[in-house]
Design a protein around this motif. Sequence first.
Motif, PDB file in Angstrom:
ATOM      1  N   THR A   1       0.814  -1.218   0.000  1.00 53.72           N
ATOM      2  CA  THR A   1       0.000   0.000   0.000  1.00 53.72           C
ATOM      3  C   THR A   1       0.850   1.271   0.000  1.00 53.72           C
ATOM      4  OG1 THR A   1      -0.150  -0.085   2.427  1.00 53.72           O
ATOM      5  CG2 THR A   1      -1.920  -1.139   1.169  1.00 53.72           C
TER       6      THR A   1
ATOM      7  N   PRO B   1       2.423   4.360  -1.354  1.00 50.34           N
ATOM      8  CA  PRO B   1       2.141   5.131  -2.563  1.00 50.34           C
ATOM      9  C   PRO B   1       3.384   5.648  -3.289  1.00 50.34           C
ATOM     10  CG  PRO B   1       1.747   6.478  -0.625  1.00 50.34           C
ATOM     11  CD  PRO B   1       2.068   5.093  -0.130  1.00 50.34           C
TER      12      PRO B   1
ATOM     13  N   THR C   1       7.158   5.509  -5.079  1.00 49.41           N
ATOM     14  CA  THR C   1       7.996   4.600  -5.848  1.00 49.41           C
ATOM     15  C   THR C   1       9.068   4.023  -4.920  1.00 49.41           C
ATOM     16  OG1 THR C   1       7.639   5.871  -7.881  1.00 49.41           O
ATOM     17  CG2 THR C   1       9.568   4.423  -7.819  1.00 49.41           C
TER      18      THR C   1
ATOM     19  N   ARG D   1       1.859  -4.631 -11.580  1.00 51.81           N
ATOM     20  CA  ARG D   1       2.539  -3.454 -10.995  1.00 51.81           C
ATOM     21  C   ARG D   1       3.740  -3.070 -11.879  1.00 51.81           C
ATOM     22  NH1 ARG D   1       3.201  -1.191  -5.572  1.00 51.81           N
ATOM     23  NH2 ARG D   1       1.347  -2.420  -5.007  1.00 51.81           N
TER      24      ARG D   1
ATOM     25  N   ALA E   1       1.797   2.090  -4.976  1.00 46.05           N
ATOM     26  CA  ALA E   1       0.430   1.583  -5.073  1.00 46.05           C
ATOM     27  C   ALA E   1      -0.516   2.690  -5.527  1.00 46.05           C
ATOM     28  CB  ALA E   1      -0.019   1.037  -3.725  1.00 46.05           C
ATOM     29  N   GLU E   2      -1.455   2.322  -6.364  1.00 46.79           N
ATOM     30  CA  GLU E   2      -2.491   3.262  -6.764  1.00 46.79           C
ATOM     31  C   GLU E   2      -3.397   3.530  -5.571  1.00 46.79           C
ATOM     32  OE1 GLU E   2      -2.984   4.868  -9.540  1.00 46.79           O
ATOM     33  OE2 GLU E   2      -1.284   3.982 -10.609  1.00 46.79           O
ATOM     34  N   PRO E   3      -3.809   4.774  -5.361  1.00 45.17           N
ATOM     35  CA  PRO E   3      -4.701   5.053  -4.229  1.00 45.17           C
ATOM     36  C   PRO E   3      -6.013   4.306  -4.379  1.00 45.17           C
ATOM     37  CG  PRO E   3      -4.562   6.944  -5.712  1.00 45.17           C
ATOM     38  CD  PRO E   3      -3.517   5.978  -6.146  1.00 45.17           C
ATOM     39  N   SER E   4      -6.448   3.669  -3.320  1.00 53.07           N
ATOM     40  CA  SER E   4      -7.704   2.920  -3.360  1.00 53.07           C
ATOM     41  C   SER E   4      -8.860   3.879  -3.104  1.00 53.07           C
ATOM     42  CB  SER E   4      -7.703   1.816  -2.298  1.00 53.07           C
ATOM     43  OG  SER E   4      -7.520   2.368  -1.015  1.00 53.07           O
TER      44      SER E   4
ATOM     45  N   GLY F   1      -9.448   8.760  -1.255  1.00 48.73           N
ATOM     46  CA  GLY F   1      -9.334   8.870  -2.700  1.00 48.73           C
ATOM     47  C   GLY F   1     -10.488   9.615  -3.334  1.00 48.73           C
TER      48      GLY F   1
END
Length: 299
Positions: free
Chosen positions: A164, A166, A168, A193, A236-239, A272
């Motif tokens: 989780t 965010p 890199t 990913r 991780a892409e924001p949920s 988000g």
Amino acid sequence: MRDGDSADVEPSGRLLLAATPLGDPRDASARLLTALASADVIAAEDTRRLRNLANALGVKISGRVVSHYDAVEAARAPVLVDAIRQGQTVLVVTDAGMPSVSDPGFRLVSACVAADLPVTCLPGPSAVTTALVLSGLPCERFCFEGFAPRRPGERRRWLAALATEPRTAVFFESPRRLATTLADAVEVLGEDRPAAVCRELTKTYEQVLRGSLAELAKWATDGEVRGEITVVVAGAEPSVAPLDALVARVRERVDGGERMKDAVSAVAAGSGVPKRELYAAAVSEESAESAEDGALSDD
């Protein structure tokens, strides 16, 4: 707290941390050449590599050279601190890149700081930032994770902590374990990913492979991997939580006596979903419920 040294007064003794080329000697800074030639003591991770670098740069080392690798760093620190106290310049170099960054140097810096002795740095090459900018992944915010854990269980738990994250992520890995680590990353972080494997940076056979974790894991499994490896993995892409669930949480807080505006701000944080969108949805539901209650009362 130590004030900065006056620009007009050169300290009689000090610790110098110097970045060394990752591969191409031409990346050495002019300040590194001067330090190699003039330092009273050079603490090198590998003394043979140091002398090879000096030869490649055409520098004659005049100071004393001592080994300074992980296993001896703690024992060497008091001796080097004493040398600095006596007015000597101690230069710390590693095989490549910046000392202290997954390389020896941290213990000696800590000892000098504790002894209130001058410490400075000669900046230069870094595999971390070089791989980051070559990866093609977002660079505004990143985290450096050192070397991936060797044991499978520890490595999976380490990857789970990045699931989780965010930012890199950048880390080092042995070519012998790269395929296993990437396979674990596919299972823990997901096969889609985005990532990059950077090999032999700045050297003759430099190679940067970009793709999904699944693609990179297959590449690492299919062939023999050699050289110094730096891995970069996208954050991780924001949920985004379902809007109706967020509205329900806002309603719970409002029913508990919280102002609508404050409840929306608290629930929207990290969800988000923009606060304006959540506020509009919460107000709309409240209006709909009021209208429904009015219709029932009319009946």
